[in-house]
Scaffold this motif. Structure first.
Motif, PDB file in Angstrom:
ATOM      1  N   MET A  95      -7.376  -5.945   2.539  1.00 43.17           N
ATOM      2  CA  MET A  95      -7.361  -5.550   1.618  1.00 43.17           C
ATOM      3  C   MET A  95      -8.688  -4.314   1.097  1.00 43.17           C
ATOM      4  N   GLY A  96      -8.246  -2.683   0.666  1.00 43.24           N
ATOM      5  CA  GLY A  96      -9.301  -2.044   0.974  1.00 43.24           C
ATOM      6  C   GLY A  96      -9.755  -1.222   2.024  1.00 43.24           C
ATOM      7  N   ASP A  97      -9.279  -1.479   3.146  1.00 41.86           N
ATOM      8  CA  ASP A  97      -9.088  -1.749   4.652  1.00 41.86           C
ATOM      9  C   ASP A  97      -9.355  -0.311   4.960  1.00 41.86           C
ATOM     10  N   LYS A  98      -9.898   0.249   6.239  1.00 41.52           N
ATOM     11  CA  LYS A  98      -9.641   1.977   6.190  1.00 41.52           C
ATOM     12  C   LYS A  98      -8.202   1.939   6.180  1.00 41.52           C
ATOM     13  N   THR A  99      -7.176   1.155   7.217  1.00 45.61           N
ATOM     14  CA  THR A  99      -5.801   1.410   7.615  1.00 45.61           C
ATOM     15  C   THR A  99      -4.777   0.785   5.654  1.00 45.61           C
ATOM     16  N   GLN A 100      -5.593   0.407   5.100  1.00 47.99           N
ATOM     17  CA  GLN A 100      -4.729  -0.045   4.558  1.00 47.99           C
ATOM     18  C   GLN A 100      -4.413   1.704   3.386  1.00 47.99           C
ATOM     19  N   ILE A 101      -5.987   2.220   3.164  1.00 42.92           N
ATOM     20  CA  ILE A 101      -6.436   3.061   3.002  1.00 42.92           C
ATOM     21  C   ILE A 101      -5.790   4.846   3.381  1.00 42.92           C
ATOM     22  N   ALA A 102      -4.912   4.057   4.791  1.00 47.81           N
ATOM     23  CA  ALA A 102      -4.551   5.418   5.707  1.00 47.81           C
ATOM     24  C   ALA A 102      -3.844   5.209   4.817  1.00 47.81           C
ATOM     25  N   THR A 103      -3.203   4.421   4.425  1.00 48.33           N
ATOM     26  CA  THR A 103      -1.255   4.011   4.755  1.00 48.33           C
ATOM     27  C   THR A 103      -0.299   4.772   3.275  1.00 48.33           C
ATOM     28  N   VAL A 104      -1.791   4.229   2.044  1.00 50.94           N
ATOM     29  CA  VAL A 104      -1.505   4.792   0.759  1.00 50.94           C
ATOM     30  C   VAL A 104      -1.767   6.497   0.728  1.00 50.94           C
ATOM     31  N   ALA A 105      -2.447   6.977   1.296  1.00 50.81           N
ATOM     32  CA  ALA A 105      -2.511   8.895   1.708  1.00 50.81           C
ATOM     33  C   ALA A 105      -1.145   8.552   2.184  1.00 50.81           C
ATOM     34  N   LEU A 106      -1.234   8.499   3.609  1.00 46.48           N
ATOM     35  CA  LEU A 106       0.097   8.198   4.373  1.00 46.48           C
ATOM     36  C   LEU A 106       1.878   8.206   3.701  1.00 46.48           C
ATOM     37  N   ALA A 107       1.748   7.622   2.995  1.00 51.27           N
ATOM     38  CA  ALA A 107       3.123   7.306   1.922  1.00 51.27           C
ATOM     39  C   ALA A 107       3.037   8.117   1.059  1.00 51.27           C
ATOM     40  N   ALA A 108       2.065   8.590   0.555  1.00 48.82           N
ATOM     41  CA  ALA A 108       1.633   9.923  -0.653  1.00 48.82           C
ATOM     42  C   ALA A 108       2.500  11.173  -0.257  1.00 48.82           C
ATOM     43  N   ARG A 109       1.122  11.315   0.782  1.00 45.70           N
ATOM     44  CA  ARG A 109       1.536  12.419   1.425  1.00 45.70           C
ATOM     45  C   ARG A 109       3.196  12.785   2.708  1.00 45.70           C
ATOM     46  N   TYR A 110       3.988  11.432   3.053  1.00 47.28           N
ATOM     47  CA  TYR A 110       4.875  12.562   3.775  1.00 47.28           C
ATOM     48  C   TYR A 110       6.388  11.943   3.042  1.00 47.28           C
ATOM     49  N   GLN A 111       5.704  11.315   1.733  1.00 44.55           N
ATOM     50  CA  GLN A 111       7.292  10.742   1.013  1.00 44.55           C
ATOM     51  C   GLN A 111       8.269   9.446   1.751  1.00 44.55           C
ATOM     52  N   ALA A 112       7.615   8.895   2.474  1.00 43.52           N
ATOM     53  CA  ALA A 112       8.657   8.120   3.140  1.00 43.52           C
ATOM     54  C   ALA A 112       8.116   6.883   3.656  1.00 43.52           C
ATOM     55  N   LEU A 113       8.444   5.833   2.870  1.00 43.81           N
ATOM     56  CA  LEU A 113       7.575   4.836   2.529  1.00 43.81           C
ATOM     57  C   LEU A 113       8.369   3.842   4.225  1.00 43.81           C
TER      58      LEU A 113
ATOM     59  N   ALA B 122       0.604  -1.499   0.182  1.00 41.88           N
ATOM     60  CA  ALA B 122      -0.028   0.244  -0.056  1.00 41.88           C
ATOM     61  C   ALA B 122       0.905   0.828  -0.250  1.00 41.88           C
ATOM     62  N   GLY B 123       1.923   1.268   0.907  1.00 43.23           N
ATOM     63  CA  GLY B 123       3.208   2.115   0.654  1.00 43.23           C
ATOM     64  C   GLY B 123       3.640   3.081  -0.555  1.00 43.23           C
ATOM     65  N   ALA B 124       4.035   1.224  -1.720  1.00 48.43           N
ATOM     66  CA  ALA B 124       4.913   1.854  -2.349  1.00 48.43           C
ATOM     67  C   ALA B 124       3.770   2.400  -3.629  1.00 48.43           C
ATOM     68  N   VAL B 125       2.395   1.856  -3.122  1.00 52.33           N
ATOM     69  CA  VAL B 125       0.678   2.040  -4.310  1.00 52.33           C
ATOM     70  C   VAL B 125       1.509   3.945  -4.077  1.00 52.33           C
ATOM     71  N   GLY B 126       1.321   4.247  -2.705  1.00 57.40           N
ATOM     72  CA  GLY B 126       1.275   5.909  -2.635  1.00 57.40           C
ATOM     73  C   GLY B 126       2.103   6.318  -3.107  1.00 57.40           C
ATOM     74  N   ALA B 127       3.437   6.338  -2.729  1.00 54.71           N
ATOM     75  CA  ALA B 127       4.833   6.531  -3.136  1.00 54.71           C
ATOM     76  C   ALA B 127       4.397   7.060  -4.796  1.00 54.71           C
ATOM     77  N   TRP B 128       3.639   5.494  -5.346  1.00 56.64           N
ATOM     78  CA  TRP B 128       3.746   5.661  -7.266  1.00 56.64           C
ATOM     79  C   TRP B 128       3.077   6.782  -6.534  1.00 56.64           C
ATOM     80  N   VAL B 129       1.838   7.032  -6.974  1.00 59.30           N
ATOM     81  CA  VAL B 129       0.740   7.965  -7.300  1.00 59.30           C
ATOM     82  C   VAL B 129       1.297   9.403  -7.291  1.00 59.30           C
ATOM     83  N   LEU B 130       2.437   9.504  -6.380  1.00 59.85           N
ATOM     84  CA  LEU B 130       2.812  11.099  -6.033  1.00 59.85           C
ATOM     85  C   LEU B 130       3.274  11.334  -7.090  1.00 59.85           C
ATOM     86  N   THR B 131       4.325   9.800  -8.304  1.00 61.64           N
ATOM     87  CA  THR B 131       4.772  10.459  -9.106  1.00 61.64           C
ATOM     88  C   THR B 131       3.566  10.058 -10.535  1.00 61.64           C
ATOM     89  N   LEU B 132       2.818  10.379 -10.914  1.00 57.14           N
ATOM     90  CA  LEU B 132       1.568  10.423 -11.600  1.00 57.14           C
ATOM     91  C   LEU B 132       1.236  11.540 -11.413  1.00 57.14           C
TER      92      LEU B 132
END
Length: 189
Positions: free
Chosen positions: A115-133, A52-62
């Motif tokens: 999968m698709g749970d609140k904490t997984q979605i939060a991990t995606v968003a937090l990884a994108a926000r902080y850029q610190a996987l 999930a964190g990797a997806v968050g970091a990847w979203v930033l590049t898109l």
């Protein structure tokens, strides 16, 4: 350090009363072997949240920084609303073959339940926000353990002692605060 602490706090609060915490209680009652259950939760969470964190970091590049700011702001506000909706445990989360053993059953059940749970979605968003996987995944994993290990060790009594509505409201306020801060551009470079 901020990424780690915010990730830990948000996920620990978001996990209270979540279906994976209910799953931890159910597995503890069924198997009565806390060490392999906790180990299964740890491995499943690390795998799930690293992806999930990797997806968050990847979203930033898109979408770039401006798109990220708006996407994160709206995502965090949506998470704030979602936190106020109680979770239910799906019957299918606990029906694994005995052949996997306690550790394997916990690992599979937790990975799928997350999968698709609140904490997984939060991990995606937090990884994108902080850029610190690393710090985000470590924080979200510790947050999951903070909420679920007591559920495994102490069982239903510990989970019922917490005021779930209050905890969810606190988590919702944190998500709303992060959403507003993101929309206002707080912390952007």
């Amino acid at each position: 350090m901020e990424a780690f602490l915010v990730s830990t706090g948000i996920v620990a609060l978001a996990e209270i009363g979540d279906k994976t915490q209910l799953l931890a209680l159910l597995l503890a009652a069924r198997f009565r072997k806390p060490v392999p259950i906790v180990a299964g939760i740890l491995v499943a969470t690390l795998l799930n949240h690293a992806a999930a964190g990797a997806v968050g970091a990847w979203v930033l590049t898109l979408i770039g920084p401006t798109g990220l700011r708006w996407g994160l702001g709206l995502s965090f506000l949506a998470m704030a609303i979602w936190m106020l909706i109680p979770d239910k445990l799906d019957d299918g989360d606990t029906r694994l073959q005995e052949r996997f053993g306690v550790f394997g059953a916990t690992l599979i059940a937790f990975f799928l339940a997350e999968m698709g749970d609140k904490t997984q979605i939060a991990t995606v968003a937090l990884a994108a926000r902080y850029q610190a996987l690393g710090p985000v995944v470590a924080g979200t994993t510790i947050g999951m353990l903070l909420a679920n290990v007591p559920a495994v060790w102490l069982g239903e009594k510990a989970a019922n002692a917490l005021p779930v509505r209050w905890v969810h409201a606190t988590a919702a306020l944190l998500f709303a605060g992060l959403g507003i801060a993101a929309l206002m551009g707080v912390g952007t470079r």
